[in-house]
Design a protein around this motif. Structure first.
Motif, PDB file in Angstrom:
ATOM      1  N   GLY A   1     -23.643  16.153 -18.910  1.00  0.00           N
ATOM      2  CA  GLY A   1     -24.119  17.057 -19.950  1.00  0.00           C
ATOM      3  C   GLY A   1     -23.940  18.531 -19.632  1.00  0.00           C
ATOM      4  O   GLY A   1     -24.555  19.377 -20.267  1.00  0.00           O
ATOM      5  N   THR A   2     -23.113  18.852 -18.633  1.00  0.00           N
ATOM      6  CA  THR A   2     -22.903  20.244 -18.258  1.00  0.00           C
ATOM      7  C   THR A   2     -21.427  20.622 -18.380  1.00  0.00           C
ATOM      8  O   THR A   2     -20.555  19.772 -18.443  1.00  0.00           O
ATOM      9  CB  THR A   2     -23.355  20.523 -16.815  1.00  0.00           C
TER      10      THR A   2
ATOM     11  N   PHE B   1     -21.145  19.525 -26.841  1.00  0.00           N
ATOM     12  CA  PHE B   1     -22.142  18.929 -25.956  1.00  0.00           C
ATOM     13  C   PHE B   1     -22.430  17.472 -26.286  1.00  0.00           C
ATOM     14  O   PHE B   1     -23.273  16.850 -25.669  1.00  0.00           O
ATOM     15  CB  PHE B   1     -23.446  19.738 -25.996  1.00  0.00           C
TER      16      PHE B   1
ATOM     17  N   GLY C   1     -23.602  14.123 -28.804  1.00  0.00           N
ATOM     18  CA  GLY C   1     -24.849  13.854 -29.507  1.00  0.00           C
ATOM     19  C   GLY C   1     -24.832  14.402 -30.919  1.00  0.00           C
ATOM     20  O   GLY C   1     -23.780  14.659 -31.488  1.00  0.00           O
ATOM     21  N   GLN C   2     -26.008  14.611 -31.499  1.00  0.00           N
ATOM     22  CA  GLN C   2     -26.101  15.164 -32.838  1.00  0.00           C
ATOM     23  C   GLN C   2     -25.885  16.668 -32.789  1.00  0.00           C
ATOM     24  O   GLN C   2     -26.366  17.341 -31.893  1.00  0.00           O
ATOM     25  CB  GLN C   2     -27.465  14.862 -33.444  1.00  0.00           C
TER      26      GLN C   2
ATOM     27  N   SER D   1     -25.372  28.287 -32.677  1.00  0.00           N
ATOM     28  CA  SER D   1     -24.912  27.056 -33.316  1.00  0.00           C
ATOM     29  C   SER D   1     -23.457  27.166 -33.748  1.00  0.00           C
ATOM     30  O   SER D   1     -23.005  28.214 -34.190  1.00  0.00           O
ATOM     31  CB  SER D   1     -25.776  26.762 -34.544  1.00  0.00           C
TER      32      SER D   1
ATOM     33  N   VAL E   1     -28.902  29.189 -29.744  1.00  0.00           N
ATOM     34  CA  VAL E   1     -29.096  27.906 -29.067  1.00  0.00           C
ATOM     35  C   VAL E   1     -29.458  28.231 -27.623  1.00  0.00           C
ATOM     36  O   VAL E   1     -28.811  29.061 -26.980  1.00  0.00           O
ATOM     37  CB  VAL E   1     -27.808  27.043 -29.116  1.00  0.00           C
TER      38      VAL E   1
ATOM     39  N   ILE F   1     -29.532  27.791 -23.768  1.00  0.00           N
ATOM     40  CA  ILE F   1     -28.723  27.180 -22.712  1.00  0.00           C
ATOM     41  C   ILE F   1     -29.286  27.623 -21.372  1.00  0.00           C
ATOM     42  O   ILE F   1     -30.017  28.613 -21.277  1.00  0.00           O
ATOM     43  CB  ILE F   1     -27.234  27.563 -22.825  1.00  0.00           C
TER      44      ILE F   1
ATOM     45  N   ARG G   1     -25.847  23.983 -19.303  1.00  0.00           N
ATOM     46  CA  ARG G   1     -26.310  22.848 -20.100  1.00  0.00           C
ATOM     47  C   ARG G   1     -27.184  23.379 -21.227  1.00  0.00           C
ATOM     48  O   ARG G   1     -27.717  24.490 -21.149  1.00  0.00           O
ATOM     49  CB  ARG G   1     -27.072  21.838 -19.256  1.00  0.00           C
ATOM     50  N   ARG G   2     -27.332  22.558 -22.272  1.00  0.00           N
ATOM     51  CA  ARG G   2     -28.281  22.908 -23.335  1.00  0.00           C
ATOM     52  C   ARG G   2     -29.688  22.767 -22.789  1.00  0.00           C
ATOM     53  O   ARG G   2     -29.982  21.848 -22.029  1.00  0.00           O
ATOM     54  CB  ARG G   2     -28.110  21.972 -24.531  1.00  0.00           C
ATOM     55  N   ASP G   3     -30.544  23.671 -23.191  1.00  0.00           N
ATOM     56  CA  ASP G   3     -31.947  23.591 -22.789  1.00  0.00           C
ATOM     57  C   ASP G   3     -32.674  22.735 -23.809  1.00  0.00           C
ATOM     58  O   ASP G   3     -32.584  22.997 -25.007  1.00  0.00           O
ATOM     59  CB  ASP G   3     -32.556  24.993 -22.732  1.00  0.00           C
ATOM     60  N   SER G   4     -33.363  21.720 -23.345  1.00  0.00           N
ATOM     61  CA  SER G   4     -34.037  20.820 -24.291  1.00  0.00           C
ATOM     62  C   SER G   4     -35.403  21.205 -24.605  1.00  0.00           C
ATOM     63  O   SER G   4     -36.085  21.974 -24.751  1.00  0.00           O
ATOM     64  CB  SER G   4     -34.086  19.408 -23.765  1.00  0.00           C
TER      65      SER G   4
END
Length: 143
Positions: A47-48, A64, A66-67, A85, A130, A132, A140-143
């Motif tokens: 995921g990175t 990345f 996923g959705q 985005s 978004v 990160i 990576r995206r920050d969740s």
């Protein structure tokens, strides 16, 4: 009247529905075809994506997975990163990278590739940020 025959009115109605459906499908093409002048980079299985894969002073579309996978990452110099985005704020189509712009292939909106600000409508809102994270040279995206 013979029930197996199609009336002229019904046939024309079905024809117009078919044409509208085909037009809608054509306007919403596949999400990951490397629209514009640069193909989106795909992240690793963990995921990175490595910071070194992103050129300095440029915007890169990153997939990345996923959705809603597309994110536009703007890299200044060194570790100066921002992200927004990769989807048009008008009706959610994936944007295409086109030099200094991110363009919507569906309805013609254009965004500044460095800021996400609207350059031309029909979109009225900028691309949203978004979150990160950069750790050990990996983004990576920050969740």
């Amino acid at each position: 009247m013979n029930e197996t025959c199609l009336s002229r009115r019904r046939a024309l109605g079905l024809l117009s529905l078919s044409a509208a459906g085909a037009g809608t499908l054509a306007a919403c093409g596949p999400e990951d075809q490397g629209f514009g002048d640069a193909a989106p980079l795909r992240v690793e299985e963990d995921g990175t994506i490595a910071l070194s894969q992103l050129p300095e002073n440029a915007t890169t579309l990153v997939n990345f997975g996923g959705q809603r996978p597309f994110v536009a990452i703007v890299r200044g110099t060194g570790e100066d990163l921002t992200a927004f985005s990769g989807y048009c704020t008008h009706q959610g189509c994936a944007v295409a990278q086109n030099g200094e712009e991110l363009d919507c292939p569906c309805h013609g909106s254009r965004f500044d590739a460095r800021t996400g600000e609207v350059l031309a409508g029909p979109a009225a809102s900028p691309l949203p940020p978004v979150a990160i994270v950069l750790e050990d040279g990996q983004i990576r995206r920050d969740s």
